[in-house]
Design a protein around this motif. Structure first.
Motif, PDB file in Angstrom:
ATOM      1  N   PRO A 191       0.815  -1.227   0.000  1.00 14.78           N
ATOM      2  CA  PRO A 191       0.000   0.000   0.000  1.00 14.78           C
ATOM      3  C   PRO A 191       0.844   1.271   0.000  1.00 14.78           C
ATOM      4  O   PRO A 191       0.508   2.250  -0.686  1.00 14.78           O
ATOM      5  N   THR A 192       1.929   1.270   0.760  1.00 17.36           N
ATOM      6  CA  THR A 192       2.825   2.431   0.780  1.00 17.36           C
ATOM      7  C   THR A 192       3.439   2.656  -0.584  1.00 17.36           C
ATOM      8  O   THR A 192       3.526   3.796  -1.071  1.00 17.36           O
ATOM      9  N   SER A 193       3.867   1.586  -1.228  1.00 16.59           N
ATOM     10  CA  SER A 193       4.491   1.692  -2.546  1.00 16.59           C
ATOM     11  C   SER A 193       3.507   2.219  -3.580  1.00 16.59           C
ATOM     12  O   SER A 193       3.864   3.050  -4.428  1.00 16.59           O
ATOM     13  N   ARG A 194       2.276   1.734  -3.535  1.00 15.72           N
ATOM     14  CA  ARG A 194       1.257   2.251  -4.464  1.00 15.72           C
ATOM     15  C   ARG A 194       1.089   3.757  -4.279  1.00 15.72           C
ATOM     16  O   ARG A 194       0.977   4.514  -5.253  1.00 15.72           O
ATOM     17  N   ASP A 195       1.062   4.196  -3.036  1.00 21.63           N
ATOM     18  CA  ASP A 195       0.877   5.615  -2.732  1.00 21.63           C
ATOM     19  C   ASP A 195       2.031   6.456  -3.264  1.00 21.63           C
ATOM     20  O   ASP A 195       1.836   7.589  -3.712  1.00 21.63           O
ATOM     21  N   LEU A 196       3.244   5.899  -3.232  1.00 19.54           N
ATOM     22  CA  LEU A 196       4.443   6.641  -3.614  1.00 19.54           C
ATOM     23  C   LEU A 196       4.817   6.483  -5.082  1.00 19.54           C
ATOM     24  O   LEU A 196       5.710   7.182  -5.570  1.00 19.54           O
ATOM     25  N   GLY A 197       4.181   5.560  -5.784  1.00 24.62           N
ATOM     26  CA  GLY A 197       4.576   5.309  -7.170  1.00 24.62           C
ATOM     27  C   GLY A 197       5.808   4.449  -7.265  1.00 24.62           C
ATOM     28  O   GLY A 197       6.650   4.630  -8.162  1.00 24.62           O
ATOM     29  N   ILE A 198       5.936   3.475  -6.367  1.00 23.65           N
ATOM     30  CA  ILE A 198       7.062   2.544  -6.340  1.00 23.65           C
ATOM     31  C   ILE A 198       6.550   1.149  -6.695  1.00 23.65           C
ATOM     32  O   ILE A 198       5.530   0.717  -6.164  1.00 23.65           O
ATOM     33  N   SER A 199       7.248   0.473  -7.595  1.00 26.62           N
ATOM     34  CA  SER A 199       6.880  -0.893  -7.972  1.00 26.62           C
ATOM     35  C   SER A 199       7.699  -1.904  -7.198  1.00 26.62           C
ATOM     36  O   SER A 199       8.796  -1.602  -6.714  1.00 26.62           O
ATOM     37  N   GLN A 200       7.177  -3.131  -7.152  1.00 28.41           N
ATOM     38  CA  GLN A 200       7.940  -4.255  -6.612  1.00 28.41           C
ATOM     39  C   GLN A 200       8.566  -5.041  -7.777  1.00 28.41           C
ATOM     40  O   GLN A 200       7.902  -5.312  -8.777  1.00 28.41           O
ATOM     41  N   ILE A 201       9.848  -5.360  -7.631  1.00 26.96           N
ATOM     42  CA  ILE A 201      10.518  -6.328  -8.508  1.00 26.96           C
ATOM     43  C   ILE A 201      10.838  -7.496  -7.586  1.00 26.96           C
ATOM     44  O   ILE A 201      11.760  -7.408  -6.778  1.00 26.96           O
ATOM     45  N   VAL A 202      10.095  -8.573  -7.672  1.00 31.20           N
ATOM     46  CA  VAL A 202      10.135  -9.549  -6.584  1.00 31.20           C
ATOM     47  C   VAL A 202      11.082 -10.707  -6.889  1.00 31.20           C
ATOM     48  O   VAL A 202      11.245 -11.129  -8.031  1.00 31.20           O
TER      49      VAL A 202
END
Length: 352
Positions: A194-205
């Motif tokens: 949720p924090t990443s969505r808010d900040l415009g950060i993606s996950q590379i898992v």
């Protein structure tokens, strides 16, 4: 061919199946086979490649650089990382200080045979270095043209917020986080995503197949398959696999078999498609020890799971999955993992 996704809130597109060489290049796989596997990835449409200076104590970067030599650089997206100790592992040979980042990026560029990397990632959070120092150094590398975008790996939600704020203040883009994530390891879902969505950060898992457990090849109560990762003590990741090798977990994984078969997929393809179903995931990192393995892996890029399939997968795995968000705070050591002495010159297995 493999589909592309935007990386964070940026204009950079990367392949949603990204090739990683954590435990293969420079250690588990002969160099000729590694080069063949990289070329197979390219033939299948993978153009994004993830590595780190610590993988095989710098050898993995060198092998990847050799495999990509002579190719059109503009057609590739190359990611690497900094933090873990390499070389003689002295007092400043680890962490995210200006000195170590400066030394590390030049070593990585030399081994990769390139003038710049598309994504430079802080491999863990460094509690011993002021975050302002780290982000200022990253900003300098961006302005020098040696790095295009900045990412991190296994940072907590508050760390992401702090890093993103400093990056914005410095005029650079923090676009990604690289956490472990799979149907069995879901600690990022409650806070980090949720924090990443808010900040415009993606996950590379990384480890989307839970060290291979989500291939379905390990059966409860059965001997380990010969040549499997769980049976190989050389990789340095066997203890992590053993965390998932309980009868309860292995039984739950087998519940995926009918779901996969009904969809015309292998269990591994189903597990990768489940990870890519998360809209905050820009890419899932996969490795391969043989070129032919990738042909089946990349088929997950063509899969769109329905709500019923996702619900069935969650029903099978969620009861045995690790979900505690507090575990994200335990991943980065509170002190730098540096060491001195002859014993420190031996490669130390690390997590992705």
């Amino acid at each position: 061919m493999v589909a592309y996704r935007y990386l964070g809130h940026s204009g950079l597109k990367i392949t949603e199946i990204t090739y990683g060489n954590w435990i293969t290049h420079g250690s588990q796989v002969e160099n000729d086979t590694a080069v063949q596997t990289v070329h197979a990835a390219l033939d299948l449409g993978i153009t994004s490649f993830d590595t780190a200076d610590v993988y095989a104590n710098t050898a993995a970067e060198s092998v990847l650089g050799a495999a990509l030599k002579g190719l059109r650089r503009e057609s590739l997206e190359i990611f690497t990382k900094v933090y873990w100790p390499i070389g003689p592992k002295g007092a400043n040979d680890a962490g995210l200080s200006r000195k170590h980042i400066h030394d590390a990026i030049h070593g990585s560029l030399r081994r990769l045979g390139t003038d710049y990397v598309d994504l430079y990632q802080a491999h863990r959070f460094d509690y011993e270095t002021p975050l302002e120092e780290t982000m200022q150094t990253f900003a300098d590398l961006v302005r020098q043209g040696k790095v295009l975008y900045i990412g991190v790996s296994e940072w907590t939600a508050p760390q992401l917020r702090a890093g993103h704020a400093l990056a914005k203040e410095l005029g650079i883009q923090l676009v990604s986080n690289q956490p472990q994530y799979s149907g069995l390891w879901r600690v990022i879902e409650e806070e980090v995503v949720p924090t990443s969505r808010d900040l415009g950060i993606s996950q590379i898992v990384w480890s989307p197949l839970a060290q291979g457990v989500l291939t379905g090849k390990y059966l409860p109560g059965a001997p380990l398959p010969a040549g499997s990762r769980a049976a190989d003590e050389r990789t340095g990741v066997r203890p992590r696999i053993e965390d998932f090798m309980t009868d309860e977990i292995l039984t739950a994984v087998q519940k995926l078999r009918p779901i996969a078969e009904e969809s015309g997929l292998s269990i591994a393809q189903l597990a990768l498609a489940w990870v890519l179903h998360n809209d905050n995931v820009a890419a899932t990192i996969v490795g391969a020890s043989r070129p032919e393995q990738l042909a089946e892996t990349v088929k997950a890029s063509d899969v769109t799971l329905g709500d019923d399939q996702v619900a069935a997968i969650d029903e099978a795995l969620l009861p045995v999955a690790v979900t505690d968000p507090a575990l994200t705070y335990e991943i980065s050591s509170k002190t730098r993992p540096a060491a001195r002495g002859p014993e420190a010159r031996q490669p130390v297995p690390q997590t992705a």
